[in-house]
Design a protein around this motif. Sequence first.
Motif, mmCIF file in Angstrom:
data_model
loop_
_atom_site.group_PDB
_atom_site.id
_atom_site.type_symbol
_atom_site.label_atom_id
_atom_site.label_comp_id
_atom_site.label_asym_id
_atom_site.label_seq_id
_atom_site.Cartn_x
_atom_site.Cartn_y
_atom_site.Cartn_z
ATOM 1 N N GLN A 314 32.056 72.956 26.019
ATOM 2 C CA GLN A 314 32.716 71.908 25.229
ATOM 3 C C GLN A 314 31.888 71.494 24.020
ATOM 4 O O GLN A 314 32.432 70.976 23.048
ATOM 5 C CB GLN A 314 33.066 70.718 26.130
ATOM 6 C CG GLN A 314 34.147 71.125 27.158
ATOM 7 C CD GLN A 314 34.704 69.997 27.990
ATOM 8 O OE1 GLN A 314 34.041 68.982 28.207
ATOM 9 N NE2 GLN A 314 35.928 70.161 28.471
ATOM 10 N N ARG A 316 30.316 73.843 22.477
ATOM 11 C CA ARG A 316 30.360 75.131 21.780
ATOM 12 C C ARG A 316 28.952 75.724 21.589
ATOM 13 O O ARG A 316 28.606 76.193 20.519
ATOM 14 C CB ARG A 316 31.114 74.983 20.451
ATOM 15 C CG ARG A 316 32.569 74.563 20.690
ATOM 16 C CD ARG A 316 33.400 74.412 19.449
ATOM 17 N NE ARG A 316 32.993 73.333 18.586
ATOM 18 C CZ ARG A 316 33.131 72.035 18.873
ATOM 19 N NH1 ARG A 316 33.672 71.652 20.010
ATOM 20 N NH2 ARG A 316 32.723 71.124 18.016
ATOM 21 N N TRP A 429 39.365 72.837 33.521
ATOM 22 C CA TRP A 429 38.182 72.290 34.197
ATOM 23 C C TRP A 429 38.549 71.314 35.307
ATOM 24 O O TRP A 429 37.928 71.337 36.379
ATOM 25 C CB TRP A 429 37.269 71.581 33.176
ATOM 26 C CG TRP A 429 36.551 72.507 32.255
ATOM 27 C CD1 TRP A 429 36.726 72.621 30.907
ATOM 28 C CD2 TRP A 429 35.526 73.455 32.598
ATOM 29 N NE1 TRP A 429 35.885 73.586 30.385
ATOM 30 C CE2 TRP A 429 35.132 74.109 31.405
ATOM 31 C CE3 TRP A 429 34.905 73.814 33.789
ATOM 32 C CZ2 TRP A 429 34.156 75.102 31.379
ATOM 33 C CZ3 TRP A 429 33.929 74.809 33.758
ATOM 34 C CH2 TRP A 429 33.567 75.437 32.571
ATOM 35 N N GLU A 465 36.509 75.879 26.186
ATOM 36 C CA GLU A 465 36.447 74.429 26.057
ATOM 37 C C GLU A 465 37.304 73.724 27.113
ATOM 38 O O GLU A 465 36.956 72.657 27.583
ATOM 39 C CB GLU A 465 36.904 73.995 24.661
ATOM 40 C CG GLU A 465 35.894 74.325 23.575
ATOM 41 C CD GLU A 465 36.370 73.878 22.208
ATOM 42 O OE1 GLU A 465 36.633 74.763 21.377
ATOM 43 O OE2 GLU A 465 36.492 72.664 21.976
ATOM 44 N N THR A 466 38.409 74.344 27.485
ATOM 45 C CA THR A 466 39.346 73.658 28.379
ATOM 46 C C THR A 466 39.287 74.132 29.828
ATOM 47 O O THR A 466 39.977 73.574 30.673
ATOM 48 C CB THR A 466 40.785 73.847 27.867
ATOM 49 O OG1 THR A 466 41.046 75.256 27.772
ATOM 50 C CG2 THR A 466 40.971 73.206 26.502
ATOM 51 N N ARG B 179 39.741 68.215 28.510
ATOM 52 C CA ARG B 179 39.979 67.980 27.079
ATOM 53 C C ARG B 179 41.301 68.606 26.625
ATOM 54 O O ARG B 179 41.350 69.410 25.689
ATOM 55 C CB ARG B 179 38.808 68.478 26.237
ATOM 56 C CG ARG B 179 37.553 67.639 26.486
ATOM 57 C CD ARG B 179 36.494 67.873 25.438
ATOM 58 N NE ARG B 179 35.331 67.028 25.714
ATOM 59 C CZ ARG B 179 34.140 67.207 25.145
ATOM 60 N NH1 ARG B 179 33.969 68.202 24.283
ATOM 61 N NH2 ARG B 179 33.138 66.419 25.412
ATOM 62 N N ARG B 284 44.349 71.530 23.190
ATOM 63 C CA ARG B 284 42.917 71.309 23.322
ATOM 64 C C ARG B 284 42.520 70.228 22.317
ATOM 65 O O ARG B 284 42.868 70.329 21.136
ATOM 66 C CB ARG B 284 42.177 72.615 23.032
ATOM 67 C CG ARG B 284 40.671 72.512 23.071
ATOM 68 C CD ARG B 284 40.064 72.480 21.691
ATOM 69 N NE ARG B 284 40.094 73.779 21.053
ATOM 70 C CZ ARG B 284 40.084 73.966 19.744
ATOM 71 N NH1 ARG B 284 40.072 72.924 18.918
ATOM 72 N NH2 ARG B 284 40.108 75.166 19.225
ATOM 73 N N VAL B 285 41.832 69.209 22.789
ATOM 74 C CA VAL B 285 41.368 68.144 21.899
ATOM 75 C C VAL B 285 39.843 68.057 21.973
ATOM 76 O O VAL B 285 39.219 68.654 22.857
ATOM 77 C CB VAL B 285 41.992 66.781 22.277
ATOM 78 C CG1 VAL B 285 43.476 66.774 21.945
ATOM 79 C CG2 VAL B 285 41.766 66.471 23.753
ATOM 80 N N ARG B 286 39.270 67.357 21.018
ATOM 81 C CA ARG B 286 37.805 67.206 20.975
ATOM 82 C C ARG B 286 37.442 65.737 20.760
ATOM 83 O O ARG B 286 38.282 64.962 20.293
ATOM 84 C CB ARG B 286 37.222 68.050 19.830
ATOM 85 C CG ARG B 286 37.313 69.541 20.106
ATOM 86 C CD ARG B 286 36.620 70.345 19.032
ATOM 87 N NE ARG B 286 36.754 71.781 19.300
ATOM 88 C CZ ARG B 286 36.527 72.738 18.414
ATOM 89 N NH1 ARG B 286 36.134 72.425 17.189
ATOM 90 N NH2 ARG B 286 36.672 74.001 18.735
#
Lengths: 567, 567
Positions: A314, A316, A429, A465-466, B179, B284-286
């Motif tokens: 997340q 990166r 996740w 990321e997800t 996320r 997907r968000v950050r």
Amino acid sequence: MCHTVAVTEAIDHTVRGSWTPAGGARSPLPAHALRWLRARTGLEEGSTPAGPSSVLPVAESALPESARAALAGVVDDANVLLDRDSRLGRTGGLSYVDLIRRRSGAGLAAPDAVVLPETPAQVQRVLDVCVEHDIAVVPFGGGTSVVGGVTALRGDKRAVVALDLAQLDRLVSVDPVSRIAVLQAGVRAPDAERLLGAHGLTLGHFPQSFERATIGGFAATRSAGQASSGYGRFEDMVEGLRMATPVGEWRLGVAPASAAGPDLRQLVLGSEGTLGVITEVALRVRPAPTVRRYEGFVVDGWERGVAVVRALAQQRELADVTRLSDMDETEVSVALSGGLKTKALRAYLNLRGVDRPCLLVLGWEAEDGRELAWKRAAALRIVHTFSPVTLGSTAGESWRHNRFAGPRQRDALLDVGVCVETLETATHWSAIPALWSSVRGALTDALTAPGRRPVVMCHISHAYETGASLYFTAIVPRDPDDPVGQWQRAKAAACQAIAGAGGTPVGTITHHHAVGTDHRPWLSGEIGEVGASVLDAVKRRLDPTGILNPGKLIPTPGQADQDPQIG
Amino acid sequence: MCHTVAVTEAIDHTVRGSWTPAGGARSPLPAHALRWLRARTGLEEGSTPAGPSSVLPVAESALPESARAALAGVVDDANVLLDRDSRLGRTGGLSYVDLIRRRSGAGLAAPDAVVLPETPAQVQRVLDVCVEHDIAVVPFGGGTSVVGGVTALRGDKRAVVALDLAQLDRLVSVDPVSRIAVLQAGVRAPDAERLLGAHGLTLGHFPQSFERATIGGFAATRSAGQASSGYGRFEDMVEGLRMATPVGEWRLGVAPASAAGPDLRQLVLGSEGTLGVITEVALRVRPAPTVRRYEGFVVDGWERGVAVVRALAQQRELADVTRLSDMDETEVSVALSGGLKTKALRAYLNLRGVDRPCLLVLGWEAEDGRELAWKRAAALRIVHTFSPVTLGSTAGESWRHNRFAGPRQRDALLDVGVCVETLETATHWSAIPALWSSVRGALTDALTAPGRRPVVMCHISHAYETGASLYFTAIVPRDPDDPVGQWQRAKAAACQAIAGAGGTPVGTITHHHAVGTDHRPWLSGEIGEVGASVLDAVKRRLDPTGILNPGKLIPTPGQADQDPQIG
């Protein structure tokens, strides 16, 4: 497709009829590993080596002479193989069930012929001949499918040929400015690296099947490699595709990104030979790394390990290789490495108060030391907030050294009476803990029997990321009376855990092994009846007579309700 | 779709019948800019303001009463709008040709009704009613299409309704661990940022249409935003999709990545309302950035500027916003900003020996200053090897401040008799110089006429390891006798340059504006006749009676050979 610098380089191959099992020497199981395995699983003494392939039953070729002659008219007589060994070599892939069938002969499906085209144009004309003569076509690359993707099924056709792409082995062009290389579909991964290496480039795609798998196979199955955190999944590398279909040749890909309608490349990627035969792939390449560093860490507990990998993803800052083993896989790794070092490691972890050790391997590759140090520092800043035990580069290099050994180890385990197989999934996740637990439970329950105590272990090797992938390995004493059914019941139970109850999947039925025959009954549950209908519509448009890879991928209507036994 | 935390939050909207032109105040053209424009292009004195919309011709609604009643049975009477203003507000998008039509009334196509469903289930039922009553459906989000994507075409149907998604305006769920946020299709980008901001999150999607465009529109058109170098293109953010189709609802997306066959999400993304109506998108968000820094640089020469951006992209150190203007665009930027600062800048660049100034804007956004400094240092290490002139953050912030002003400036230019329009493409790095040159040449030649000297300028705003986008803007005194034809001929010439000679495209016909009506004649050239046939097969399967967005995207057979006139 980019053809800036036409190089037409190829590695010299002698493929023809000869087919060898998994490349490289078979690694015998060390005595200490066997002892541990017997104590842990209840495995009894004895060996069950594979017999000679000469005793396996292979039916007479059903290929009509008219079809053979027509095929020979396209590819030349020498490239239409009807001999027993050539056909036996393309019966299927390398799943546990495939290997058991090759040992017992039961359920073997040999193609009626092997056809070896030399150019994309020949592939196109082979398809035309097969349509005309009603012959099924199974595209065959490295033959490393573990989901029945290259099983020589005939469907409702008169005969089935394996279309072996081994002679499409060229690096067609390199565009060093755009960093794009066009490779033919039959180029094997090590040859791709060798051909690109001569230009100072790398593809960076290293799945466990690396030693045998091909560019076309990677594209057809949406392959993911061990370094996909750094280099991306195979589909992320694909700029363009060239595919032969029964309705004509299809070329896609003119720009790195586009809004010109749906991305149709993503329909070809993962089509598993059911929509056409991929003949060339334009790929994003990168400068070959000159430095690398692989390191091992131990994190206390699976939950904490997952949190480390999630934080890296997340923020990166994933290492190019990022791999987390759960407690069971860590225990097996330590047990199998054996010797004094094992005892010392256990004592050290004890001393550090690590109750539930989970091995984390991080590997970086870079163009220069400065870039590597930069990437490593950014990742370690995150890792160290989780208080890991640092094992250093010996543990990392040890993993790297054995990264492609899995298939050979499996052969050795089969020889001592073990059932060993893997399966994998991916999810978001927040669903990782429950899915890890439910699949482990399903496999453990299904494989436990009097005198048989399975080892079920898992790792995360691909993080996003997800979410992340979960890769499970099960090892259990083989049921000599029903070795195939033993695994199929366990696989079905695991798939049911992934598919979820009430029509809401918990994860994907496959993160990087593809669908083939084995996951086909589960696909509708994932993409919905509308999705299955769309695949059917595309299939009928591109392959109206249904010659291409029958019985793979494309769900049949209502198949979601069928018995999920795997065949 | 992930529904971990059901929040069902929404921004309070009063949409109903009211429709306003481009949001925010119209920016009048400064006097010095107008002077420069007249000298540069030959534009004559005079103004051509838009007239009142009350004089525009709008045909009687052709919606049969039975259909109206059936629609009202689904969405309620108050959500089926037949009044003139509501219909006029959904005639089309915001292309130059759309704007000219709204000024002249010629070629206006008003829908027969506007339907405003409130839930995904209502969208599904509206489609069922429209199939039954043979009514065409144009999905309508922000109405910002610049390619004719929302023009109210009826096709061969009895009537056409605009399906306005404004009331699907909810944040459905947030999964802070994975996320992922699920947003309804009608949520406008600023509202999405506001809704996510309350959770400390951002989508990071900032196209120039930001102020009006919607989540569903982004997905349906494969949108790319100004910060896509950092946050990815919209399709990179999509985890899952929910789409109503005439054959039933379709849900996709259970994992961050999958090998379960082709990625069918990529068939929905870019489908432009022709295959179904997207109702929800899992994204997907950050974490929302807390610090940002935008800086300006001047590089001497376009080739060197391209080399800078390529180096950043290929070393994977692009700033979140990375934007390079060519000499003409730089000249216009400097001329329009005007005043003493302009003179000082020109003198300074002269002094530094910069003959061919190209403006480079780099912008970083981060969770904290440390992360920003880290990213910025890595990028600047590369940038400085190209000896740029550093303009500092004033120039960067000036760009950021005006980043969404384009549509308003365009209205102001139309008011003084200018023809102004943009088009864009993308290609691989090795083809960038030739494509930049050929499209510039095509536009310049087509728009040059006695007394009319076009300004044709270009920037790169989206870069990838293998290539980049090219975004062109043309400004020229309007031909009062044929304002639409004037642009259409130039657009056709530019498209021909992109499509290439001999059937080999040089670039994509659109990098982020989508296909709509305008690029439809060019699509077959890019995806091939096989690709066009595949789209047709999917269309027929999902929309058997062809109610969805007629005349957009999907090529008709043999259309590649047709007259490439647009509109």
